[in-house]
Write a protein that holds these residues in place. Structure first.
Motif, PDB file in Angstrom:
ATOM      1  N   SER A  18      36.800 -13.065 -37.007  1.00  0.00           N
ATOM      2  CA  SER A  18      37.070 -12.171 -38.139  1.00  0.00           C
ATOM      3  C   SER A  18      37.099 -12.977 -39.427  1.00  0.00           C
ATOM      4  O   SER A  18      37.376 -14.181 -39.415  1.00  0.00           O
ATOM      5  CB  SER A  18      38.405 -11.454 -37.944  1.00  0.00           C
ATOM      6  OG  SER A  18      38.641 -10.549 -39.002  1.00  0.00           O
ATOM      7  N   ALA A  22      31.338  -8.515 -43.180  1.00  0.00           N
ATOM      8  CA  ALA A  22      31.811  -7.153 -43.500  1.00  0.00           C
ATOM      9  C   ALA A  22      33.288  -7.151 -43.893  1.00  0.00           C
ATOM     10  O   ALA A  22      34.095  -6.391 -43.361  1.00  0.00           O
ATOM     11  CB  ALA A  22      31.561  -6.226 -42.317  1.00  0.00           C
ATOM     12  N   ALA A  25      35.425  -3.856 -45.109  1.00  0.00           N
ATOM     13  CA  ALA A  25      35.861  -2.830 -44.158  1.00  0.00           C
ATOM     14  C   ALA A  25      37.358  -2.962 -43.935  1.00  0.00           C
ATOM     15  O   ALA A  25      37.956  -4.026 -44.169  1.00  0.00           O
ATOM     16  CB  ALA A  25      35.112  -2.989 -42.838  1.00  0.00           C
ATOM     17  N   SER A  28      37.218  -5.698 -39.343  1.00  0.00           N
ATOM     18  CA  SER A  28      35.865  -6.113 -38.960  1.00  0.00           C
ATOM     19  C   SER A  28      35.959  -7.322 -38.042  1.00  0.00           C
ATOM     20  O   SER A  28      36.670  -8.285 -38.337  1.00  0.00           O
ATOM     21  CB  SER A  28      35.057  -6.468 -40.208  1.00  0.00           C
ATOM     22  OG  SER A  28      33.847  -7.105 -39.867  1.00  0.00           O
ATOM     23  N   LEU A  39      28.715  -6.658 -33.942  1.00  0.00           N
ATOM     24  CA  LEU A  39      29.591  -6.506 -35.109  1.00  0.00           C
ATOM     25  C   LEU A  39      30.253  -5.143 -35.031  1.00  0.00           C
ATOM     26  O   LEU A  39      29.568  -4.126 -34.869  1.00  0.00           O
ATOM     27  CB  LEU A  39      28.773  -6.614 -36.400  1.00  0.00           C
ATOM     28  CG  LEU A  39      29.473  -6.190 -37.701  1.00  0.00           C
ATOM     29  CD1 LEU A  39      30.599  -7.148 -38.054  1.00  0.00           C
ATOM     30  CD2 LEU A  39      28.456  -6.085 -38.849  1.00  0.00           C
ATOM     31  N   THR A  41      32.963  -2.626 -37.063  1.00  0.00           N
ATOM     32  CA  THR A  41      33.723  -2.375 -38.295  1.00  0.00           C
ATOM     33  C   THR A  41      34.430  -1.032 -38.195  1.00  0.00           C
ATOM     34  O   THR A  41      33.960  -0.115 -37.517  1.00  0.00           O
ATOM     35  CB  THR A  41      32.799  -2.346 -39.527  1.00  0.00           C
ATOM     36  OG1 THR A  41      31.888  -1.244 -39.396  1.00  0.00           O
ATOM     37  CG2 THR A  41      32.012  -3.638 -39.656  1.00  0.00           C
ATOM     38  N   ALA A 136      39.088  -4.587 -33.985  1.00  0.00           N
ATOM     39  CA  ALA A 136      38.951  -4.209 -35.398  1.00  0.00           C
ATOM     40  C   ALA A 136      40.086  -3.288 -35.834  1.00  0.00           C
ATOM     41  O   ALA A 136      40.613  -3.404 -36.950  1.00  0.00           O
ATOM     42  CB  ALA A 136      37.595  -3.539 -35.624  1.00  0.00           C
TER      43      ALA A 136
END
Length: 706
Positions: A18, A22, A25, A28, A39, A41, A136
């Motif tokens: 992490s 991204a 977000a 992510s 990935l 998100t 996430a």
């Protein structure tokens, strides 16, 4: 800040990172296993969606073709907007275990997107996407009662394997995806080659142990990079209003919910709610949504109390009782097989169509092109539940139910060597009151047998439910739609008399124990066998012959060197044969020719044409040929399409021939005998020996002839 943690899963490192991609977000992560990278998100809106009485969660899963190092094969050469079937199924797979873990009244929009960035053809991205979804959410500010994690469990040669490579899936006699929390199971999806209930429990338990490092990893990740959760408190229920509505409507709801038939029950429940709202008076006119939310909860509680306290179900059945079943086969004359399966107020029409190899479904996946000779398509029209709704393409639910049914039935289909046809089943749900996917499996089995497809054994399916409050637990067989809506579990199990072929479990509570799973599977086994008995009272095995309207497939083996001649320049010859005989012809590189026709006469005509073209000359055989060329040393005679031989000048006549054209000219018809075929395929012919043989025969007929 970039943070990366690793855990050992199935003997290989799995990492979650992490802070690198991204970062705008809400949460992510990048999940990596081998060279497969996903990935994930998640983003939540800052304000709640007004007027919504459900969790506005959207889950998207995307497989980018570049992840496999390829350019898309479609006309536009880019990923098309509509998700593929695989993407839809995986999105559902992610959605199902995480949805129950959000606060009940959370109404902020949530969008979770999982994108496959790299695919190594060995490590499947599905389980990575699901674990990544939990991770996430854990590090985001979105309220979430996780973590959960996911693995695939396979069994190869009697040994359980965590996350078997894609190349090993064909060897697995059990192949399931399971998701769980620290202490229990939250989701199971997969299939088996008629595995026992005990083996499935062991597979699930094996997977639950394997996810523990991933649960711990997410806890470390959350501690390192997680942000404070949004302040969220469920709205306080107006206790006085709830009490007043309970006094007004509880007994009436109880009476309505014990009506045995679905439509009268639903209509009466609706009327009770409307009367209760109107009975409150004008002062509550502006609080309609709140009133109906309370009444919805009251209905759910009354339904659950029926089971837990009164020990009865809404339709009066025993907890392990299956609804009445009727089966009919052969009800449609033109399709190649048909069956109508009715269980209570759920009814499915299964329709079989048989096709040739050209009817296979071609699908582009990250692993390359796949060709599927078996398709099962599930349709759920609005009239099946007494509704009006816009008719569109297959929904996510349609695709999901079709995939589950496909998995269940595919295990009993014959091999292509036994039955060289493409098979399509269409499930038309005509009525629905729970478990239409399991009814689809039953209808499909019946239709296959009606159509003469030699399946190994019929398959049936049953949906199990659960009501659990504290230590009070009741497992329900063959659940109704209402029981699915108000209960805590939807556990679908399909199989044969020998074992399980497919299962799917979703729960609405946080987790299930092993003991509950064992109880549910054993109760499901008894119900499944009961349903099989009812089915086999109608038809026990496949009919001896397929439908007269099904295509007739003839297989011919030819010399691969003749393939070019059958196809012809630019496909001219094969198109002509197909057009003239009303058939479809497939040829593979090994020389296998498959002729598919709607009648035996057409199949025979096409077969004869193919054999004529592909025929091989035989030593000593006599042919009526055409002179295609003359030279000083002899004549070339075409004895079959594309095959010429040489009649040397010395073999044209019994006497000495000075000039070839004194005997034959181009275009003449000439009877010849094959004298020799050398190793290069050159053919030596003779007309003279036939004339000499005739003279001998004539001599025998004359007086003194021998």
């Amino acid at each position: 800040m970039e943070i990366l943690f690793k855990a050992d899963v199935g003997g290989k490192p799995l990492s979650i990172e992490s802070g690198k991609m991204a970062k705008q977000a809400s949460g992510s992560v990048v999940v990596r296993y081998g060279e497969t990278i996903v990935l994930v998100t998640v983003v939540s809106s800052k304000e709640e969606r007004v007027g919504t009485n459900f969790l506005p969660l959207t889950v998207e899963y995307q497989e980018k073709i570049y992840a496999a190092g390829r350019i898309p094969g479609n006309y536009f050469r880019r990923e098309i907007g509509r998700p593929s079937e695989k993407e839809t199924l995986t999105a559902r797979l992610i959605d199902r275990p995480i949805r129950p873990l959000f606060p009940k009244e959370y109404r902020n929009e949530i969008q979770l997107i999982a994108t496959v960035l790299s695919m190594d053809q060995e490590n499947d991205p599905e389980t990575l996407a699901m674990t990544g979804a939990s991770a996430a959410l854990e590090i985001s500010d979105i309220p979430f009662d996780g973590p959960i994690a996911c693995v695939r469990v396979g069994r190869i040669d009697g040994r359980f394997v965590i996350n078997p490579a894609i190349s090993q899936w064909a060897e697995c006699d059990i192949n399931i995806i399971m998701a769980g929390s620290k202490t229990g199971v939250v989701m199971v999806e997969g299939g088996a080659d008629m595995a026992s209930e005990a083996d499935m429990i062991e597979a699930i338990s094996f997977g639950h142990k394997a996810i523990q490092p991933l649960i711990d990893l997410q806890a470390k990740l959350k501690e390192a990079v997680g942000v404070p959760k949004q302040a969220f408190a469920p709205r306080e229920r107006d206790a006085d209003l709830a009490a007043k509505l309970s006094e007004i409507a509880k007994d009436a709801l109880h009476d309505a919910l014990t009506l045995p038939e679905k439509m009268p029950r639903n209509n009466t429940v609706r009327e009770v709610k409307i009367r209760a709202f109107e009975g409150l008076g004008e002062e509550y006119a502006e609080r309609r949504n709140e009133v109906f939310d309370i009444l919805e909860d009251l209905e759910k509680q009354v339904s659950r109390d029926l089971v837990l306290k009164e020990k009865r179900r809404v339709d009066g059945r025993a907890f392990d009782e299956v609804r009445p079943i009727t089966c009919d086969v052969g009800i449609l004359p033109r399709p190649h097989g048909s069956a109508l399966f009715t269980r209570g107020e759920t009814q499915v029409l299964g329709v079989l169509t048989i096709g040739s190899g050209q009817d296979e479904q071609r699908v582009e996946t990250l692993s390359g092109e796949e060709f599927r000779p078996f398709m099962l398509h599930y349709n759920f029209p609005p009239y099946s539940v007494g509704e009006t709704k816009r008719m569109m393409g297959p929904s996510r639910r349609d695709i999901g139910h079709g995939a589950l049914s496909t998995r269940a039935v595919a295990k009993v289909l014959p091999s292509r060597e036994e039955f060289d046809y493409v098979i399509r089943i269409v499930s038309e749900v005509l009525e629905s009151n729970g478990s239409s996917s399991m009814a689809t499996i039953c209808a499909a089995s019946l239709a296959l047998m009606d159509g003469g497809v030699p399946i190994k054994t019929p398959v049936s399916g049953i949906a199990m439910g659960l009501i659990k409050e504290g230590d009070d637990v009741v497992v329900l067989s063959d659940i109704l739609g209402d029981e699915d809506h108000t209960g805590d579990m939807d556990f679908k199990v399909a199989g044969t008399g020998e074992g399980i072929t497919a299962l799917q479990m979703d729960i609405k509570i946080k987790e299930l124990s092993r003991e509950i799973l064992e109880s549910a599977l054993e109760q499901a086994r008894k119900g499944r066998l009961h349903i099989l008995d009812r089915m086999m009272e109608t038809i026990k095995e496949a009919r001896n012959e397929i439908s007269p309207y099904a295509p007739k497939v003839t297989v011919i083996k030819i010399n691969p060197d003749k393939i070019r001649e059958i196809i012809g320049p630019g496909g001219k010859m094969i198109r002509a044969i197909q057009s003239e005989t009303n058939t479809r012809i497939e040829i593979d590189d090994s020389g296998i020719v498959k002729v598919s026709a709607t009648s035996k006469e057409d199949a025979d005509a096409a077969e004869e044409r193919v054999k004529e073209i592909a025929a091989e000359p035989e030593l000593g055989a006599i042919y009526e040929g055409t002179v295609v060329k003359t030279t000083d040393f002899g004549a070339f005679v075409q004895i079959m399409p594309g095959t010429d031989g040489l009649v040397h000048i010395s073999q044209l006549a019994p006497h000495r021939v000075k000039k070839v054209t004194d005997v034959v000219k181009e275009g003449d018809t000439l009877r010849v005998k094959v004298l020799e075929i050398d190793k290069d395929g050159k053919i030596r012919l003779s007309h003279k020996v036939l004339l000499e043989d005739n003279d001998k025969d004539e001599g025998k007929k004359r007086p003194g002839g021998k």
